[in-house]
Design a protein around this motif. Structure first.
Motif, PDB file in Angstrom:
ATOM      1  N   GLY A 189      28.403 -25.483  -5.524  1.00  0.00           N
ATOM      2  CA  GLY A 189      27.196 -24.792  -5.968  1.00  0.00           C
ATOM      3  C   GLY A 189      27.256 -23.292  -5.779  1.00  0.00           C
ATOM      4  O   GLY A 189      26.246 -22.661  -5.428  1.00  0.00           O
ATOM      5  N   VAL A 190      28.406 -22.682  -6.052  1.00  0.00           N
ATOM      6  CA  VAL A 190      28.613 -21.267  -5.722  1.00  0.00           C
ATOM      7  C   VAL A 190      28.055 -20.354  -6.811  1.00  0.00           C
ATOM      8  O   VAL A 190      28.316 -20.534  -8.003  1.00  0.00           O
ATOM      9  CB  VAL A 190      30.107 -20.987  -5.496  1.00  0.00           C
ATOM     10  N   HIS A 191      27.280 -19.364  -6.355  1.00  0.00           N
ATOM     11  CA  HIS A 191      26.753 -18.308  -7.217  1.00  0.00           C
ATOM     12  C   HIS A 191      27.266 -16.962  -6.708  1.00  0.00           C
ATOM     13  O   HIS A 191      27.359 -16.734  -5.511  1.00  0.00           O
ATOM     14  CB  HIS A 191      25.221 -18.294  -7.198  1.00  0.00           C
ATOM     15  N   LEU A 236      38.165 -12.775   0.166  1.00  0.00           N
ATOM     16  CA  LEU A 236      37.998 -11.360  -0.170  1.00  0.00           C
ATOM     17  C   LEU A 236      36.572 -11.056  -0.595  1.00  0.00           C
ATOM     18  O   LEU A 236      36.153  -9.895  -0.595  1.00  0.00           O
ATOM     19  CB  LEU A 236      38.968 -10.974  -1.294  1.00  0.00           C
ATOM     20  N   LEU A 237      35.830 -12.085  -0.992  1.00  0.00           N
ATOM     21  CA  LEU A 237      34.449 -11.943  -1.424  1.00  0.00           C
ATOM     22  C   LEU A 237      33.583 -12.959  -0.698  1.00  0.00           C
ATOM     23  O   LEU A 237      34.087 -13.981  -0.211  1.00  0.00           O
ATOM     24  CB  LEU A 237      34.321 -12.176  -2.942  1.00  0.00           C
ATOM     25  N   ARG A 238      32.292 -12.693  -0.661  1.00  0.00           N
ATOM     26  CA  ARG A 238      31.315 -13.620  -0.105  1.00  0.00           C
ATOM     27  C   ARG A 238      30.427 -14.141  -1.226  1.00  0.00           C
ATOM     28  O   ARG A 238      29.979 -13.368  -2.078  1.00  0.00           O
ATOM     29  CB  ARG A 238      30.445 -12.927   0.941  1.00  0.00           C
ATOM     30  N   THR A 293      36.803 -13.719  -9.654  1.00  0.00           N
ATOM     31  CA  THR A 293      35.785 -13.932  -8.619  1.00  0.00           C
ATOM     32  C   THR A 293      36.040 -15.235  -7.875  1.00  0.00           C
ATOM     33  O   THR A 293      35.940 -15.293  -6.645  1.00  0.00           O
ATOM     34  CB  THR A 293      34.385 -13.948  -9.249  1.00  0.00           C
ATOM     35  N   THR A 294      36.376 -16.296  -8.609  1.00  0.00           N
ATOM     36  CA  THR A 294      36.655 -17.586  -7.979  1.00  0.00           C
ATOM     37  C   THR A 294      37.800 -17.467  -6.985  1.00  0.00           C
ATOM     38  O   THR A 294      37.708 -17.943  -5.844  1.00  0.00           O
ATOM     39  CB  THR A 294      36.994 -18.633  -9.055  1.00  0.00           C
ATOM     40  N   ILE A 295      38.870 -16.830  -7.389  1.00  0.00           N
ATOM     41  CA  ILE A 295      40.022 -16.680  -6.506  1.00  0.00           C
ATOM     42  C   ILE A 295      39.673 -15.782  -5.324  1.00  0.00           C
ATOM     43  O   ILE A 295      40.058 -16.057  -4.182  1.00  0.00           O
ATOM     44  CB  ILE A 295      41.230 -16.134  -7.289  1.00  0.00           C
TER      45      ILE A 295
END
Length: 308
Positions: free
Chosen positions: A13-15, A57-59, A49-51
């Motif tokens: 459920g990632v946004h 590297l991202l939240r 973004t997914t990777i």
């Protein structure tokens, strides 16, 4: 190659937003041990973004990201991954062997240097400064660096750009070997033939959502386009005007027709040219299936590279 049920990494459920831009909108994704996953999509689809989320590297703005059951930003989790990105800022004055030894030192059980070099085909480059290598040689070194830590999860971003055919084939063979050993491999590539050749599973992202997730054959089966091949004397331009015909090419005596009404087109071919021979009706290729899925996407690009 065969995947098993062990999930090494996942999104639930990632946004993710960048200001007004919705990069990911409720993505669910599992990465399985022993499986090569091709992550495809047009520019801005959400691949990078997914990777970035899986690498820590991202939240995520919402949802859950797990790497080996942990937060991807945990050092212990990161020690289980290997990464080959398109842009690698490596010290140009270090020798290749020094780069491999340095990278391997960050992992608990790395491969011997000679093994990493052999798998990537860089045995003859170990004593050369990285900055003096050609682009293709640097890509092979980057591949060796990605696999030297014996990662359980390997990310390969456009890995064969700049490689000649023998180097590409060597990389393909190594990827198959790593998956056979139980590693999960995530591949992004603008060579759709490469994705079809290597991947057990293809995941297509579009505007931050997964629109297809399954085998190459399952993706091809989703589209109505069929490839009709035959030897006939009909005029290609005349056939191109028939209902249901999307594209026609002539190669000598052979016609190659792309159609989303294959049965009707075949009947008309047989009725129009009694001397027709060598008739074949084939399922859509991976490139046709991808284009069919993304046909109405305004940011789609032939090279499939990520914009954001």
């Amino acid at each position: 190659m065969g995947a098993n049920d062990e999930v090494l990494a996942s999104l639930r459920g990632v946004h993710k937003r960048y200001g007004a831009l919705q990069a990911l909108a409720g993505v669910d994704l599992d990465l399985h041990a022993g499986q090569v996953l091709a992550l495809l999509g047009p520019n801005g689809a959400g691949k990078t973004t997914t990777i970035g989320l899986l690498l820590g590297l991202l939240r995520a703005d919402a949802g859950q990201v797990r790497l080996f059951g942990q937060d991807p930003q945990q050092v212990a989790a990161r020690r289980g991954i290997g990464v080959m990105l398109q842009d690698a800022a490596l010290p140009p004055t270090l020798k290749v062997g020094e780069l491999l030894r340095l990278t391997a030192s960050y992992y608990p059980a790395p491969r011997p240097l000679a093994e990493s070099a052999a798998l990537a085909g860089i045995e003859d480059l170990l004593e050369r400064p990285y900055g003096r290598l050609s682009g293709g040689q640097q890509r092979r070194v980057q591949f060796a660096i990605a696999l030297c830590g014996r990662p359980r999860l390997l990310f390969l971003d456009e890995p064969t750009v700049g490689l000649d055919l023998p180097a590409r084939q060597r990389l393909w063979a190594t990827v198959r070997m790593l998956a056979g050993e139980g590693a999960a491999v995530v591949l992004t590539t603008h060579y759709l033939e490469e994705a079809g050749h290597l991947a057990d599973r293809v995941c297509v992202l579009l505007r931050g959502r997964i629109v297809s997730d399954g085998s190459v054959d399952a993706l091809r089966a989703r589209v109505e386009t069929r490839r009709i091949r035959c030897i006939c004397a009909l005029d290609a331009d005349a056939v191109a005007a028939w209902p249901g015909v999307r594209q026609v090419q002539r190669d000598g005596a052979r016609l190659d027709i792309a159609s989303d009404q294959a049965e009707a087109v075949v009947r008309r071919l047989l009725d129009t040219d009694p001397a027709l021979s060598g008739l074949e009706v084939l399922a859509a290729g991976l490139d046709e299936a991808f284009c069919d899925l993304t046909r109405d996407e305004p940011v789609a690009s032939p090279d499939l590279r990520e914009a954001a």
